[in-house]
Scaffold this active site. Structure first.
Site, mmCIF file in Angstrom:
data_model
loop_
_atom_site.group_PDB
_atom_site.id
_atom_site.type_symbol
_atom_site.label_atom_id
_atom_site.label_comp_id
_atom_site.label_asym_id
_atom_site.label_seq_id
_atom_site.Cartn_x
_atom_site.Cartn_y
_atom_site.Cartn_z
ATOM 1 N N CYS A 2 -9.888 -14.747 17.831
ATOM 2 C CA CYS A 2 -8.653 -15.507 17.938
ATOM 3 C C CYS A 2 -8.903 -16.814 18.673
ATOM 4 O O CYS A 2 -9.947 -17.034 19.256
ATOM 5 C CB CYS A 2 -7.609 -14.691 18.687
ATOM 6 N N ARG A 27 -11.955 -21.411 13.413
ATOM 7 C CA ARG A 27 -12.268 -20.040 13.808
ATOM 8 C C ARG A 27 -11.601 -19.013 12.886
ATOM 9 O O ARG A 27 -11.947 -17.832 12.924
ATOM 10 C CB ARG A 27 -11.810 -19.791 15.254
ATOM 11 N N TRP A 74 -6.400 -13.610 14.561
ATOM 12 C CA TRP A 74 -7.151 -12.979 13.461
ATOM 13 C C TRP A 74 -6.965 -11.490 13.678
ATOM 14 O O TRP A 74 -7.483 -10.911 14.615
ATOM 15 C CB TRP A 74 -8.620 -13.390 13.542
ATOM 16 N N ASN A 100 -7.485 -12.630 23.267
ATOM 17 C CA ASN A 100 -8.564 -12.585 22.279
ATOM 18 C C ASN A 100 -9.468 -11.430 22.669
ATOM 19 O O ASN A 100 -10.039 -11.429 23.753
ATOM 20 C CB ASN A 100 -9.351 -13.908 22.284
ATOM 21 N N GLY A 101 -9.590 -10.433 21.774
ATOM 22 C CA GLY A 101 -10.448 -9.298 22.091
ATOM 23 C C GLY A 101 -9.851 -7.994 21.602
ATOM 24 O O GLY A 101 -9.003 -7.971 20.707
ATOM 25 N N GLU A 482 -31.274 -8.496 -0.023
ATOM 26 C CA GLU A 482 -30.397 -9.399 0.724
ATOM 27 C C GLU A 482 -31.141 -10.662 1.152
ATOM 28 O O GLU A 482 -30.602 -11.773 1.070
ATOM 29 C CB GLU A 482 -29.814 -8.672 1.943
ATOM 30 N N LYS A 486 -30.042 -14.473 0.030
ATOM 31 C CA LYS A 486 -29.760 -15.542 0.987
ATOM 32 C C LYS A 486 -30.565 -16.796 0.657
ATOM 33 O O LYS A 486 -30.056 -17.911 0.715
ATOM 34 C CB LYS A 486 -30.099 -15.089 2.417
ATOM 35 N N GLU A 489 -29.143 -18.489 -2.427
ATOM 36 C CA GLU A 489 -27.809 -19.046 -2.196
ATOM 37 C C GLU A 489 -27.851 -20.443 -1.612
ATOM 38 O O GLU A 489 -27.085 -21.316 -2.014
ATOM 39 C CB GLU A 489 -27.020 -18.142 -1.238
ATOM 40 N N HIS A 505 -45.742 -2.103 -12.591
ATOM 41 C CA HIS A 505 -44.996 -1.907 -13.823
ATOM 42 C C HIS A 505 -44.473 -3.226 -14.395
ATOM 43 O O HIS A 505 -43.441 -3.250 -15.060
ATOM 44 C CB HIS A 505 -43.849 -0.921 -13.589
ATOM 45 N N LYS A 605 -16.512 -18.939 -0.874
ATOM 46 C CA LYS A 605 -16.602 -17.901 0.148
ATOM 47 C C LYS A 605 -16.036 -16.582 -0.349
ATOM 48 O O LYS A 605 -16.597 -15.525 -0.116
ATOM 49 C CB LYS A 605 -15.854 -18.359 1.412
#
Length: 610
Positions: A2, A27, A74, A100-101, A482, A486, A489, A505, A605
């Site tokens: 937040c 944020r 958030w 915030n938390g 992954e 990355k 991307e 193979h 996104k």
């Protein structure tokens, strides 16, 4: 994650608070609000949605006063809504809080307060704080906050106002960021520097367990226990864009470095105080229901799919239940075999991924129970799933996912252990052993991040190639996928990941002199086989970077050209560490090629169309 702002001075606070909240929009947030001392007393305006919604309400009915607090939320507890927005107040409407938390023990505190006659309006953990402070108030807001905080467990940055002492603004930090801004005849609080950079460049940075009492002319710093402390003033010489990125060059790099916090936040409140069991109070499914599932389908897209591949190994090894993984865009079209004994787990960072949402609906239509792992409370996936585990990575700004992915891994570890407890497939001691290793992961990631310069040199060298390969076995193969994604991307280098045992193979035909190969060797039971696969690539001219466990440097050095050692952990937990150097590799390769790291071409996104 937040955003908090606060002001005490001689100017109108509303425009300062709103401007500060705008500077924290990067944020991420789903609602916003402010509280101001007016001639009528403490008044609050808050609303779900964008800041424009809040500005619209305030333009019609402004809050006039020179002391106030503001917040962008958030959601972590309770869906985005007007009533769940901050600031929160107690029943007397005399105490207001922005937070915030996460308050881990808010449910037990809430229950205790309700027995005392307190009424709660929201679903948030934050509302408990305002009630708790009002209970503890005996004429001194500082002591009331200290007593309230002593009863709270979790992470919190707080801004607190009370109508009884309108000339004070109290700020507290524990495991969530908070700074104090120093101006002439005015003072500020904020979650981050950009919120107040327009007004002052002189700040105090609070550390965990510290608080500040602000008046127009003074800042008193102390510990939460009340011991006075002194600090040096930090003078900010960054520009606004640099400040938004926390001093990092790009949001992606900032988010890579935020992973230790994301790990801690996602685990917080989900592990028993004695560290011997997992508690997932947000789940509605009982242990008996869990024991009834005889198969699992994990469905996701892109990076979330790679997290799901790790999740497959985690659930099978810990809970001993067979798992299939499927790409969400293909799931509906293969007529999957789904029964009431099937648990479908959908994974989506945004919670709005169109293919994943469609797969969720298909699974429910066929009678399956659906568990969602997502980063966004109130998202479509979170609303429609039968059960939800929210990852607490906070918003990601960069398109390429980093901390959201690793937080999904943490969620899978927690859920796998939770299911193992229900099935009795792991003893209490075994669960405690894994949880102890998980507790070390954030510090181990920080150790990796401290060696970023080593990866930078390798990345700059690799960026000169038009193609390269990743290989791994077992759970390392999921991480290889992954790492390869990355790199593609954000650097646009052609990259493929292969299960190392498949080299003979067909894949070996692609290996030629000098081509880079990134080999993951973190699974000790597969170590010798991986060395054999590496030698196959070396014999055909590959230049190999080995991602290995600490302690294997001497032996591995004989087979690779370069190596990067990650801290030792349990084999099943290595993906949470081994992916970090691969994220850095991608970042620095993109940087070397001069690309826009945070906004790669052709990508969005959140993919909200099929």
């Amino acid at each position: 994650m937040c955003g908090i702002v606060g002001y005490i001075g001689n100017r109108e606070s509303q425009p300062i608070l709103l401007e500060g909240l705008k500077k924290l929009e990067y944020r991420g947030y789903d609602s916003a609000g402010i509280a101001v001392f007016t001639e009528q007393g403490l008044e609050i305006t808050k609303t779900v949605g964008r800041l424009a919604n809040l500005e619209g309400r305030l333009s019609d009915d402004p809050l006039r006063g020179t002391v106030g607090i503001g917040h962008t939320r958030w959601a972590t507890h309770g869906k985005p809504s007007d009533v769940n927005s901050h600031p929160h107040v107690d029943n007397t409407l005399k105490f207001s809080v922005v937070h915030n938390g996460i308050i881990e023990n808010y449910l037990e505190l809430k229950e205790e307060l309700m027995h005392q006659g307190h009424r709660f309006l929201s679903e948030t953990d934050t509302e408990v704080i305002s009630h708790l402070i009002s209970v503890e108030y005996e004429g001194d807001i500082v002591k009331a906050v200290q007593r309230a905080v002593s009863k709270m467990r979790g992470a919190f940055a707080l801004g607190v106002l009370t109508e009884y002492e309108p000339d004070k603004l109290v700020a507290v930090r524990y495991a969530s960021p908070l700074i104090i801004g120093i101006g002439e005849g005015e003072k500020y609080i904020a979650s981050d520097i950009p919120a107040i950079l327009e007004h002052t460049r002189d700040i105090y940075i609070l550390n965990d367990g510290e608080m500040a009492v602000l008046t127009r002319d003074s800042v008193e710093l102390m510990t939460i226990e009340g011991n006075l402390i002194s600090k040096d003033v930090f003078h900010v010489d960054w520009d606004l864009m640099t400040a938004e990125k926390g001093g990092f060059d790009h949001f992606m790099l900032k988010e890579i470095h935020e992973q230790p916090k994301a790990y801690r936040d996602t685990m917080r409140g989900r592990i028993s105080e004695d560290g011997r069991s997992v508690t997932l109070p947000e789940l509605k499914m009982s242990a008996e229901m869990l024991r009834g599932f005889n198969r699992v389908h994990i469905v996701a897209c892109g990076t979330a799919m790679h997290a799901g591949m790790v999740g497959k190994t985690v659930i099978e090894q810990l809970a001993r239940v067979p798992v299939e993984t499927d790409v969400a865009s293909e799931y509906r079209y293969r007529s999957p075999i789904i029964t009431k004994d099937t648990l479908v787990i959908v994974v989506s960072q945004s919670g709005e991924t169109a293919d994943t949402l469609a797969a969720l609906r298909e699974a429910q239509r066929c009678g399956a129970r659906v568990l969602a792992i997502t980063n966004v409370v109130g998202s479509s996936v979170a609303r429609e799933a039968d059960d939800v585990i929210i990852t607490l990575a906070g918003p990601e700004i960069a398109v390429a996912s980093t901390k959201a992915y690793t937080s999904q891994l943490i969620a899978f570890y927690l859920f796998g252990l939770y299911w193992a407890q229900a099935n009795g497939t792991k003893s209490e001691d075994e669960v405690a052993h894994i949880l102890a290793a998980m507790d070390s992961l954030p510090d181990q990631v920080e150790k990796i991040l401290a060696q970023a310069e080593t990866i930078k040199g390798v990345a700059e060298s690799m960026s000169r190639h038009s193609s390269l390969f990743f290989i791994g076995r077992g759970i390392d193969y999921a991480v290889a996928l992954e790492g390869s994604l990355k790199l593609k991307e954000i650097s646009y280098i052609h990259s493929e990941a292969y299960a190392a045992g498949e080299l003979k193979h067909g894949t070996l035909a692609l290996i030629e002199e000098g081509i880079p190969v990134i080999a993951l060797l973190t699974q000790e039971d597969l170590y010798e086989k991986m060395l054999s696969n590496i030698k196959e690539t070396k014999a055909r001219g590959a230049n190999v970077l080995g991602i290995i466990n600490e302690g294997f440097e001497a032996e591995t050095a004989k087979s690779v050209d370069r190596q990067f050692a990650i801290p030792r952990t349990l084999p099943i937990l290595t993906p949470a560490l081994s992916v970090v150097p691969l994220q850095l590799l991608s970042y620095y390769a993109s940087l070397a090629l001069g690309h826009d790291v945070d906004k790669p071409r052709n990508l969005a996104k959140s993919v909200t169309v099929e």
